[in-house]
Design a protein around this motif. Sequence first.
Motif, PDB file in Angstrom:
ATOM      1  N   ASP A 180       0.821  -1.208   0.000  1.00  0.00           N
ATOM      2  CA  ASP A 180       0.000   0.000   0.000  1.00  0.00           C
ATOM      3  C   ASP A 180       0.858   1.262   0.000  1.00  0.00           C
ATOM      4  O   ASP A 180       0.469   2.295  -0.561  1.00  0.00           O
TER       5      ASP A 180
ATOM      6  N   SER B 280      -8.380  -5.724  -0.419  1.00  0.00           N
ATOM      7  CA  SER B 280      -8.157  -4.365   0.089  1.00  0.00           C
ATOM      8  C   SER B 280      -7.151  -3.589  -0.751  1.00  0.00           C
ATOM      9  O   SER B 280      -7.308  -2.384  -0.953  1.00  0.00           O
ATOM     10  N   LEU B 281      -6.128  -4.257  -1.266  1.00  0.00           N
ATOM     11  CA  LEU B 281      -5.136  -3.542  -2.071  1.00  0.00           C
ATOM     12  C   LEU B 281      -5.744  -3.114  -3.406  1.00  0.00           C
ATOM     13  O   LEU B 281      -5.492  -1.993  -3.874  1.00  0.00           O
TER      14      LEU B 281
ATOM     15  N   ARG C   1       0.377   4.339  -2.580  1.00  0.00           N
ATOM     16  CA  ARG C   1       0.190   5.734  -2.141  1.00  0.00           C
ATOM     17  C   ARG C   1       1.296   6.638  -2.692  1.00  0.00           C
ATOM     18  O   ARG C   1       1.060   7.801  -3.052  1.00  0.00           O
TER      19      ARG C   1
ATOM     20  N   HIS D 115      -8.655  -9.466   4.351  1.00  0.00           N
ATOM     21  CA  HIS D 115      -9.212  -8.507   3.389  1.00  0.00           C
ATOM     22  C   HIS D 115      -8.444  -8.637   2.078  1.00  0.00           C
ATOM     23  O   HIS D 115      -7.684  -7.737   1.701  1.00  0.00           O
TER      24      HIS D 115
ATOM     25  N   GLN E  80      -8.866  -2.477  -3.866  1.00  0.00           N
ATOM     26  CA  GLN E  80      -9.778  -1.384  -3.537  1.00  0.00           C
ATOM     27  C   GLN E  80      -9.014  -0.082  -3.334  1.00  0.00           C
ATOM     28  O   GLN E  80      -9.462   0.992  -3.759  1.00  0.00           O
ATOM     29  N   LEU E  81      -7.831  -0.183  -2.710  1.00  0.00           N
ATOM     30  CA  LEU E  81      -7.008   1.008  -2.527  1.00  0.00           C
ATOM     31  C   LEU E  81      -6.589   1.571  -3.878  1.00  0.00           C
ATOM     32  O   LEU E  81      -6.605   2.797  -4.079  1.00  0.00           O
ATOM     33  N   ALA E  82      -6.215   0.691  -4.795  1.00  0.00           N
ATOM     34  CA  ALA E  82      -5.828   1.151  -6.131  1.00  0.00           C
ATOM     35  C   ALA E  82      -6.981   1.893  -6.799  1.00  0.00           C
ATOM     36  O   ALA E  82      -6.778   2.934  -7.453  1.00  0.00           O
ATOM     37  N   THR E  83      -8.191   1.386  -6.614  1.00  0.00           N
ATOM     38  CA  THR E  83      -9.372   2.054  -7.159  1.00  0.00           C
ATOM     39  C   THR E  83      -9.572   3.414  -6.498  1.00  0.00           C
ATOM     40  O   THR E  83      -9.800   4.427  -7.171  1.00  0.00           O
ATOM     41  N   ASP E  84      -9.490   3.444  -5.180  1.00  0.00           N
ATOM     42  CA  ASP E  84      -9.694   4.686  -4.434  1.00  0.00           C
ATOM     43  C   ASP E  84      -8.675   5.753  -4.825  1.00  0.00           C
ATOM     44  O   ASP E  84      -8.986   6.955  -4.820  1.00  0.00           O
ATOM     45  N   LEU E  85      -7.455   5.312  -5.163  1.00  0.00           N
ATOM     46  CA  LEU E  85      -6.393   6.258  -5.518  1.00  0.00           C
ATOM     47  C   LEU E  85      -6.399   6.614  -7.007  1.00  0.00           C
ATOM     48  O   LEU E  85      -5.564   7.407  -7.458  1.00  0.00           O
TER      49      LEU E  85
END
Length: 421
Positions: free
Chosen positions: A241, A279-280, A245, A276, A282-287
Motif C-alpha cells: 500500500d 483491500s489492495l 500511495r 481482506h 480497492q485502494l488502487a481504485t480509491d487512488l
Amino acid sequence: MDPIRRVAMISLHTSPLDQPGTGDAGGMNVYVIELSKRLAAQGIAVDVFTRATSSALDPVVPAYDGVTVHHVHAGPFEGLTKGELPGQLCAFAREVLRAEAAQPEGHYDVVHSHYWLSGQVGALARDRWGVPLVHTMHTMAKVKNEALAEGDSPEPLARTIGEEQVVEAADMLVANTDLEAKQLINLYDADPGRLEVVHPGVDLSVFRPHDKRAVRAELGLPPDAAVLLFAGRIQPLKAPDVLLRAVAELLRQHPWLRSRLVVPIVGGPSGSGLEHPESLAQLATDLGLDGPHGVVRFVPPVAQDELARWYAAATLVAVPSYNESFGLVAVEAQATGTPVVAAAVGGLTTAVRDGVSGLLVDGHDPRAWAAALCQVVADDALRVRLEAGALEQARQFSWERTADRVLEVYGRARAELRAAV
C-alpha cells in the motif's frame, strides 16, 4: 572429526515446495530449499520435515538429488492458521521422532530448525537424538511488534515466550545479518558465543540480467514504460500500500508520467492480508490507479524463472516492508541488474547499498517514497549507475557461500556439544 552426513531440516508451518508469494510461503521457503540443495551438492543427505496441508501430498517426496521432503500429518490438512499451529506441535514432533526411530541409531548429525514453531520441535529432537540444534529465526515477534504495520495485528505473547525458549535451547543460532544478531542479543538475551551471522544467497543462474526490451515484450509491457515493481506476499508487513500511495503522490506531482507508468504487483494475499484479500485492489481504485487508464497490474505469484524476467523488465523494484530479516526480493532483483528502492529497515540495509545499488528510504511517508521513485525514473545517469551497482552488490551473495558457512556452524555446534558431554 567425522563429516556431517545427514541433516534434519524442520520447516513446520510452510513447505519449501510451496509457491513463494502467497499464503505463508516466502523468503524462508526459498532459503530452506536452496540451502538444502547446496548441502546435498556436497554429499550431505537432507530430510526436510513440514506439515502436510493436503491429503493429496505424498508422505515422502524426493524433491532433488539428496533432498527429501517429508509431509507430516499433524492436525487437519486445511483451515489452520499459523496462529493455531502451536496446538499441533506435539503431534508434529511425535511423527518426526517416529520417522527417525525407524532408522539406525545416530541417523542424523544435526537438526536445523526454521522459525520458532520448528525450533520447539527441534529442541525436542535435539534432546532425544543427542545431536546439536541449529536454529534460524527468520522473523521475530519482538522486532515485528516494535514496528507494526498499519492494519496488522501484534504477535501474541505465546510466540514471544516460544521464541525465548528456542533461543535458550539452541546450540547455535544463525542470524541473517549483523543487525539481526544484535536484536537476538539485545531483545532475547542470546549468548553471543552461540551466534553466527550467515547471509542468505541468491541463485545467480536464475536471477541474471535479461534483454529488457525482449522480456518486456514477453510480459506485455511497453518498451519505454517506467515499470515500478512490487513482488511478494500481499500483507501489511510487506506494505504494498505504501508503494501505491507513493505512486498516487508521484502522479499528482508529475501527471505527465501516467502515460508511461506501469506498477505490477506480483504476489498473493498472506497473513493478516487474507482477512481482506481485495483491500489492495480497492485502494488502487480509491487512488485512481486502476480502470481503463490505470497503471496498476495485479499478477498472481509466479515461478522463480518467470519472476526473474519480471525483475529484469522493471525500471526499479520497490521493497517498502516494515521489517525484513534479510530481504531476498531485493537481492534477487539486483542480481538481474535492476535497482531497488527499499525501506531502511532490518536486513534491507545489508541487502541494498544506499546510493550504489539502490536507494534506502527512511520511514513510509508516501511523499518521501514518491521522491525516491522519481529520482530513479527521471535521472537516467543515476539509474544507469545504480544498475551497475546492483549487479555488483548481488555478486556478494551466493547459496554456495551460504551453505559453506552453515556447514561450519554445524561442525562447531557438534564439536561443542560433544565437548560438553
